[in-house]
Design an enzyme around this catalytic site. Sequence first.
Site, PDB file in Angstrom:
ATOM      1  N   ASP A  70       0.823  -1.214   0.000  1.00  0.00           N
ATOM      2  CA  ASP A  70       0.000   0.000   0.000  1.00  0.00           C
ATOM      3  C   ASP A  70       0.856   1.263   0.000  1.00  0.00           C
ATOM      4  O   ASP A  70       2.081   1.202   0.143  1.00  0.00           O
ATOM      5  CB  ASP A  70      -0.968  -0.008   1.195  1.00  0.00           C
ATOM      6  N   ASN A 139      -7.416  -2.858  14.412  1.00  0.00           N
ATOM      7  CA  ASN A 139      -8.812  -3.160  14.100  1.00  0.00           C
ATOM      8  C   ASN A 139      -8.928  -4.338  13.130  1.00  0.00           C
ATOM      9  O   ASN A 139      -9.982  -4.569  12.545  1.00  0.00           O
ATOM     10  CB  ASN A 139      -9.511  -1.922  13.510  1.00  0.00           C
ATOM     11  N   HIS A 141      -7.237  -4.730  10.302  1.00  0.00           N
ATOM     12  CA  HIS A 141      -7.015  -4.458   8.879  1.00  0.00           C
ATOM     13  C   HIS A 141      -5.730  -5.121   8.382  1.00  0.00           C
ATOM     14  O   HIS A 141      -4.799  -5.358   9.151  1.00  0.00           O
ATOM     15  CB  HIS A 141      -7.048  -2.956   8.567  1.00  0.00           C
ATOM     16  N   GLU A 146      -9.622  -1.816   5.337  1.00  0.00           N
ATOM     17  CA  GLU A 146     -10.272  -1.581   6.623  1.00  0.00           C
ATOM     18  C   GLU A 146     -11.486  -2.505   6.759  1.00  0.00           C
ATOM     19  O   GLU A 146     -11.931  -3.115   5.775  1.00  0.00           O
ATOM     20  CB  GLU A 146     -10.717  -0.107   6.689  1.00  0.00           C
TER      21      GLU A 146
HETATM   22  C1  GLP Z   1      -0.512   0.316   8.554  1.00  0.00           C
HETATM   23  C2  GLP Z   1      -0.170  -0.472   7.306  1.00  0.00           C
HETATM   24  C3  GLP Z   1      -0.426  -1.945   7.484  1.00  0.00           C
HETATM   25  C4  GLP Z   1       0.220  -2.419   8.773  1.00  0.00           C
HETATM   26  C5  GLP Z   1      -0.387  -1.695   9.925  1.00  0.00           C
HETATM   27  C6  GLP Z   1       0.194  -2.114  11.266  1.00  0.00           C
HETATM   28  O1  GLP Z   1      -1.846   0.667   8.626  1.00  0.00           O
HETATM   29  N1  GLP Z   1      -0.887  -0.011   6.154  1.00  0.00           N
HETATM   30  O2  GLP Z   1       0.054  -2.655   6.378  1.00  0.00           O
HETATM   31  O3  GLP Z   1       0.045  -3.812   8.908  1.00  0.00           O
HETATM   32  O4  GLP Z   1      -0.153  -0.298   9.751  1.00  0.00           O
HETATM   33  O5  GLP Z   1       1.417  -1.461  11.446  1.00  0.00           O
HETATM   34  P1  GLP Z   1       2.382  -1.651  12.661  1.00  0.00           P
HETATM   35  O6  GLP Z   1       3.243  -2.815  12.321  1.00  0.00           O
HETATM   36  O7  GLP Z   1       3.158  -0.371  12.710  1.00  0.00           O
HETATM   37  O8  GLP Z   1       1.571  -1.880  13.866  1.00  0.00           O
END
Ligand code: GLP
Length: 248
Positions: A70, A139, A141, A146
Site C-alpha cells: 500500500d 482493528n 485491517h 479496513e
Molecule cells: C498500517 C499499514 C499496514 C500495517 C499496519 C500495522 O496501517 N498499512 O500494512 O500492517 O499499519 O502497522 P504496525 O506494524 O506499525 O503496527
Amino acid sequence: MTTQIHVHVFPTSEEVAAAAAERIATVVREKPTCVLGLATGSTPEATYGKMIELYHQGLDFSRVSTFNLDEYAGLQCDHPQSYRAFMEERLFRHLNLRPWNTHVLNGTTQFPALECAAYEQQIQARGGVDLWLLGIGQNGHIAFNEPGSPLDSRTRVVALTPSTIAANSDGRFFADPKDVPRSALTAGIGTIREARQLVLLATGQKKAEAVARALKGDFSVDCPASLLQDHRDCTFLLDEAAASLLKS
Ligand code: GLP
C-alpha cells in the site's frame, strides 16, 4: 469456519523476525526470480534487519521482484512518511535488489484507477506473488483494507478509518493525526489472497485482540485478517504478547 492458518508463537519479537526472514530466504533460495510481497509499519522492521544480515551472508536478491501492499494518497515518494521512502530506507537500499524490480504504488498519480489496475497487471506479469509478508492493524485491517473491505476486493483507493489514522500518528510515524493522509492506495483482499504463501507478523499486546479475532473469530469482513482463514498456505508468526488472547 475452522481456520487452516498455521500459528507459531515465539518468546520474543526478535525471534518472530528471524523466523520471518528465514521463510523469505527459503523462497529466495528455491526460486531466485521469486516475487515477494512486502509490508510497512513497525512490525516488519526487525524482519528487514534480518534480511539485510542474510544478504551480507550471501543471499542474492538480484533477480527478486517486490510489490508493496500500500501507499498513502498524496505523499510524494520522497516524503519521509511515504511507504516508498520507508522501504528504501529500511530495506531496498541495503540489498542488491534492482530498482526496477521494486514496486510501490504511486500515491501522487493523477490517475489512481489506472495506477491500481496497472499494479495488478504488473503482479500478474511477474507470475504472481510467491510470499506476501503482512502486518495487522489493531482493528484487524491488512494493508489498508479496513473493516468492511470485500473478500474479492482488488487494488484500489480507500479511505482510512479514524482508528488507523490515530494508530499511525502515535509518534512513531506521523506526529499529529492531522498530518496523516485520509486515503490510500492498497492491494485488495482478493489481491493478497492470491499470493501462494502468506506470512502475517504480529507482536505486542496491542495486537492481541486483532489476532484473536482473526484466528478464532468469524470469517467476516468485520475483521479483514479473518478472511485469510481459508488460505491454503498462511502462517501467523506471533510473539507471546500478541498471542496472549488465543488460549482462553
Ligand atoms: C498500517 C499499514 C499496514 C500495517 C499496519 C500495522 O496501517 N498499512 O500494512 O500492517 O499499519 O502497522 P504496525 O506494524 O506499525 O503496527
